[in-house]
Motif scaffolding. Structure first.
Motif, PDB file in Angstrom:
ATOM      1  N   THR A 111       0.754  -1.330   0.324  1.00 10.28           N
ATOM      2  CA  THR A 111      -0.018   0.057   0.091  1.00 10.28           C
ATOM      3  C   THR A 111       0.919   1.337   0.060  1.00 10.28           C
ATOM      4  O   THR A 111       1.858   1.264   0.838  1.00 10.28           O
ATOM      5  CB  THR A 111      -0.935  -0.372   1.264  1.00 10.28           C
ATOM      6  OG1 THR A 111      -1.582  -1.222   1.283  1.00 10.28           O
ATOM      7  CG2 THR A 111      -1.828   1.146   1.292  1.00 10.28           C
ATOM      8  N   THR A 112       0.487   2.238  -0.805  1.00 12.54           N
ATOM      9  CA  THR A 112       1.342   3.516  -0.843  1.00 12.54           C
ATOM     10  C   THR A 112       0.945   4.253   0.211  1.00 12.54           C
ATOM     11  O   THR A 112      -0.194   4.182   1.213  1.00 12.54           O
ATOM     12  CB  THR A 112       1.076   4.183  -2.144  1.00 12.54           C
ATOM     13  OG1 THR A 112      -0.550   4.833  -2.286  1.00 12.54           O
ATOM     14  CG2 THR A 112       1.155   3.571  -3.283  1.00 12.54           C
ATOM     15  N   ILE A 143      -2.756   4.872   2.433  1.00 15.82           N
ATOM     16  CA  ILE A 143      -2.592   4.723   3.964  1.00 15.82           C
ATOM     17  C   ILE A 143      -3.288   6.055   4.644  1.00 15.82           C
ATOM     18  O   ILE A 143      -4.060   5.800   5.531  1.00 15.82           O
ATOM     19  CB  ILE A 143      -1.115   4.661   4.538  1.00 15.82           C
ATOM     20  CG1 ILE A 143      -0.626   3.109   4.034  1.00 15.82           C
ATOM     21  CG2 ILE A 143      -1.261   4.980   6.021  1.00 15.82           C
ATOM     22  CD1 ILE A 143       0.808   2.946   4.463  1.00 15.82           C
ATOM     23  N   LEU A 144      -3.035   6.978   4.029  1.00 14.16           N
ATOM     24  CA  LEU A 144      -3.625   8.370   4.537  1.00 14.16           C
ATOM     25  C   LEU A 144      -5.134   8.459   4.339  1.00 14.16           C
ATOM     26  O   LEU A 144      -5.993   8.892   5.557  1.00 14.16           O
ATOM     27  CB  LEU A 144      -2.830   9.669   4.116  1.00 14.16           C
ATOM     28  CG  LEU A 144      -1.558   9.949   4.538  1.00 14.16           C
ATOM     29  CD1 LEU A 144      -0.900  11.261   3.920  1.00 14.16           C
ATOM     30  CD2 LEU A 144      -1.368  10.027   6.069  1.00 14.16           C
ATOM     31  N   GLN A 145      -5.558   7.820   3.364  1.00 21.30           N
ATOM     32  CA  GLN A 145      -6.892   7.972   2.984  1.00 21.30           C
ATOM     33  C   GLN A 145      -7.692   6.941   4.089  1.00 21.30           C
ATOM     34  O   GLN A 145      -8.617   7.283   4.197  1.00 21.30           O
ATOM     35  CB  GLN A 145      -7.236   7.574   1.509  1.00 21.30           C
ATOM     36  CG  GLN A 145      -6.776   8.629   0.548  1.00 21.30           C
ATOM     37  CD  GLN A 145      -6.787   8.055  -1.243  1.00 21.30           C
ATOM     38  OE1 GLN A 145      -7.141   6.863  -1.139  1.00 21.30           O
ATOM     39  NE2 GLN A 145      -6.678   8.892  -2.011  1.00 21.30           N
ATOM     40  N   LEU A 164       3.084   3.256  11.319  1.00 24.94           N
ATOM     41  CA  LEU A 164       3.619   3.062   9.763  1.00 24.94           C
ATOM     42  C   LEU A 164       4.275   4.148   9.117  1.00 24.94           C
ATOM     43  O   LEU A 164       5.096   4.171   8.462  1.00 24.94           O
ATOM     44  CB  LEU A 164       2.243   2.861   8.927  1.00 24.94           C
ATOM     45  CG  LEU A 164       1.382   1.492   9.195  1.00 24.94           C
ATOM     46  CD1 LEU A 164       0.124   1.525   8.254  1.00 24.94           C
ATOM     47  CD2 LEU A 164       2.354   0.356   8.664  1.00 24.94           C
ATOM     48  N   GLU A 165       4.138   5.532   9.622  1.00 24.70           N
ATOM     49  CA  GLU A 165       4.884   6.376   9.352  1.00 24.70           C
ATOM     50  C   GLU A 165       6.381   6.464   9.679  1.00 24.70           C
ATOM     51  O   GLU A 165       7.321   6.663   8.960  1.00 24.70           O
ATOM     52  CB  GLU A 165       4.333   7.864  10.009  1.00 24.70           C
ATOM     53  CG  GLU A 165       4.755   9.055   9.622  1.00 24.70           C
ATOM     54  CD  GLU A 165       3.932  10.425  10.229  1.00 24.70           C
ATOM     55  OE1 GLU A 165       4.069  11.488   9.695  1.00 24.70           O
ATOM     56  OE2 GLU A 165       3.353  10.079  11.198  1.00 24.70           O
ATOM     57  N   PRO A 174       8.029   9.769   4.474  1.00 27.26           N
ATOM     58  CA  PRO A 174       6.775   9.234   3.946  1.00 27.26           C
ATOM     59  C   PRO A 174       6.458   9.782   2.409  1.00 27.26           C
ATOM     60  O   PRO A 174       6.499  11.371   2.661  1.00 27.26           O
ATOM     61  CB  PRO A 174       5.337   9.373   4.705  1.00 27.26           C
ATOM     62  CG  PRO A 174       6.065   9.828   6.168  1.00 27.26           C
ATOM     63  CD  PRO A 174       7.723  10.454   5.817  1.00 27.26           C
ATOM     64  N   SER A 175       6.124   9.062   1.490  1.00 31.83           N
ATOM     65  CA  SER A 175       5.479   9.976   0.277  1.00 31.83           C
ATOM     66  C   SER A 175       4.345  10.691   0.249  1.00 31.83           C
ATOM     67  O   SER A 175       3.323  10.259   0.998  1.00 31.83           O
ATOM     68  CB  SER A 175       5.458   8.680  -0.957  1.00 31.83           C
ATOM     69  OG  SER A 175       6.684   7.832  -0.803  1.00 31.83           O
TER      70      SER A 175
END
Length: 114
Positions: free
Chosen positions: A67-68, A72-74, A102-103, A113-114
């Motif tokens: 997962t990108t 993850i943020l969404q 995860l961060e 983090p991207s």
């Protein structure tokens, strides 16, 4: 008269019992310190307060390993808001801790983090 004597006996007996319990507890603490049981119990408590693993964080957020960061943020935003509306502070905090975990994992892998 008999009731008064009985009440006095009960009061005196409870005081003696109370003192015995306190003394037994103090002796148990002393013995635990001498044998190292107290330190072992403290170590066990510290193990219980472990940090969240990356795998646990992924399970909480319902995401996979590929997962990108944007996904993850969404997912985080959706779950955080859902739990904010339903009033579950515990679940909301778990979701937040999962994102933090995860961060940290993404920062150690990619630098940021991207």
């Amino acid at each position: 008269m008999a009731a008064r004597i009985l009440a006095n006996l009960l009061a005196a007996g409870s005081m003696v019992l109370g003192r015995a319990v306190v003394q037994a507890y103090q002796k148990a603490l002393q013995n635990a310190n001498k044998t190292g049981v107290a330190q072992e119990a403290l170590n066990n408590m510290q193990r219980v307060r472990k940090t969240m693993t990356e795998q646990e964080a992924r399970l909480i957020l319902g995401i996979g390993e590929k997962t990108t960061w944007e996904e993850i943020l969404q997912k985080y935003d959706a779950l955080f808001e859902k739990n904010a509306k339903s009033g579950s502070f515990y679940l909301q905090s778990k979701v937040h801790r999962a994102k933090e975990c995860l961060e940290a994992a993404y920062q150690s892998k990619d630098g940021q983090p991207s």
